[in-house]
Enzyme design. Structure first.
Site, PDB file in Angstrom:
ATOM      1  N   ASP A  56     -11.248  -6.462  -3.164  1.00  0.00           N
ATOM      2  CA  ASP A  56     -10.116  -7.142  -3.778  1.00  0.00           C
ATOM      3  C   ASP A  56      -9.022  -7.219  -2.750  1.00  0.00           C
ATOM      4  O   ASP A  56      -8.082  -8.742  -3.119  1.00  0.00           O
ATOM      5  CB  ASP A  56      -8.784  -5.910  -4.894  1.00  0.00           C
TER       6      ASP A  56
ATOM      7  N   GLY B 281      -2.192  -1.675  -7.395  1.00  0.00           N
ATOM      8  CA  GLY B 281      -3.891  -2.707  -7.683  1.00  0.00           C
ATOM      9  C   GLY B 281      -5.214  -2.408  -7.346  1.00  0.00           C
ATOM     10  O   GLY B 281      -6.196  -3.011  -8.356  1.00  0.00           O
TER      11      GLY B 281
ATOM     12  N   HIS C 132       0.940  -0.899   0.021  1.00  0.00           N
ATOM     13  CA  HIS C 132      -0.156  -0.462   0.113  1.00  0.00           C
ATOM     14  C   HIS C 132       1.001   1.232   0.168  1.00  0.00           C
ATOM     15  O   HIS C 132       1.491   1.049  -0.207  1.00  0.00           O
ATOM     16  CB  HIS C 132      -0.945   0.061   0.899  1.00  0.00           C
TER      17      HIS C 132
ATOM     18  N   ASP D 151      -1.234  -1.411   4.578  1.00  0.00           N
ATOM     19  CA  ASP D 151      -1.574  -0.213   5.771  1.00  0.00           C
ATOM     20  C   ASP D 151      -2.918  -0.502   6.377  1.00  0.00           C
ATOM     21  O   ASP D 151      -3.850  -0.550   6.020  1.00  0.00           O
ATOM     22  CB  ASP D 151      -1.544   0.445   4.976  1.00  0.00           C
TER      23      ASP D 151
ATOM     24  N   ASP E 230      -4.272  -6.518  -7.692  1.00  0.00           N
ATOM     25  CA  ASP E 230      -3.939  -7.800  -7.096  1.00  0.00           C
ATOM     26  C   ASP E 230      -5.082  -8.554  -7.959  1.00  0.00           C
ATOM     27  O   ASP E 230      -4.671  -9.779  -7.046  1.00  0.00           O
ATOM     28  CB  ASP E 230      -5.484  -7.261  -5.863  1.00  0.00           C
TER      29      ASP E 230
ATOM     30  N   ARG F 112      -7.962 -14.260   0.731  1.00  0.00           N
ATOM     31  CA  ARG F 112      -8.735 -15.719   0.754  1.00  0.00           C
ATOM     32  C   ARG F 112      -8.137 -16.327  -0.251  1.00  0.00           C
ATOM     33  O   ARG F 112      -7.574 -17.553   0.242  1.00  0.00           O
ATOM     34  CB  ARG F 112     -10.228 -15.030   0.318  1.00  0.00           C
TER      35      ARG F 112
ATOM     36  N   HIS G 157     -10.187  -0.068  -2.995  1.00  0.00           N
ATOM     37  CA  HIS G 157     -10.100  -1.642  -3.205  1.00  0.00           C
ATOM     38  C   HIS G 157      -9.934  -2.708  -2.356  1.00  0.00           C
ATOM     39  O   HIS G 157     -10.000  -3.796  -2.246  1.00  0.00           O
ATOM     40  CB  HIS G 157      -9.000  -2.105  -4.372  1.00  0.00           C
TER      41      HIS G 157
END
Length: 139
Positions: free
Chosen positions: A90, A55, A8, A80, A60, A96, A87
Site C-alpha cells: 500500500d 494505514g 509510521h 520508518d 493509505d 507511485r 502494508h
C-alpha cells in the site's frame, strides 16, 4: 491546498513536532491524515484534521484514491525505513500515485521542511492549474 500527513509508528513523534513547528502554515490548509496520526495531531495542536482509517486498515489507500482523483496537493509521509511494514504494498502504491499525478511527496523530515517552506512562499500554486485540468485525459 489539501495536505496528507502520514507517519509510521516510530515517526509519529517526529510528525507531531513537525506539525507543531509549522502550525501557522498548516492551519491555512485542509489537512488529512491516517487514523492514529491524525488523532495525535489533533490532540497536540487542536488543528482540524480529516481522519481516514489507520494505514494498515486502508488509510493509505483512501489517501491514494484522493490522489488518483487529483484531489490531494501534497503528501508528507514520514516513513520508518528501518522497520518492515505489513502494508508495504500500500505504501509503494501511494508513492507511485504521487509520481503518476505529480503530487509533491516528502518521506523524511528534511524534504518535508523544504515542501512546507515552499508552500509558505506560494510555490505550489501550479497545483491549482493541475486540478483545473482534472479529467482532461478521459475526454
Amino acid at each position: 491546498m489539501k495536505i496528507a500527513l502520514i507517519a509510521h509508528d516510530k515517526k509519529k513523534a517526529d510528525m507531531i513536532a513537525f506539525v507543531t513547528a509549522y502550525q501557522p502554515i498548516l492551519e491555512q490548509h485542509e489537512l488529512y491524515a491516517t487514523g492514529t496520526t491524525g488523532l495525535r495531531i489533533q490532540e497536540a495542536t487542536g488543528l482540524n484534521v480529516h481522519r481516514f482509517q489507520s494505514g494498515p486498515y486502508g488509510g493509505d489507500q483512501e489517501i491514494g484514491a484522493m490522489i488518483a482523483r487529483n484531489e490531494m496537493d501534497m503528501v508528507i509521509f514520514l516513513r520508518d525505513p528501518l522497520t518492515a511494514q505489513p502494508h508495504e504494498p500500500d505504501v509503494s502504491a501511494l508513492i507511485r500515485l504521487c509520481d503518476v499525478y505529480s503530487v509533491p511527496l516528502a518521506t523524511n523530515m528534511g524534504t518535508a521542511e523544504i515542501l512546507i517552506k515552499g508552500l509558505e512562499r506560494g510555490d505550489f500554486a501550479w497545483r491549482n492549474i493541475v486540478r483545473g485540468r482534472k479529467g482532461e485525459a478521459d475526454e
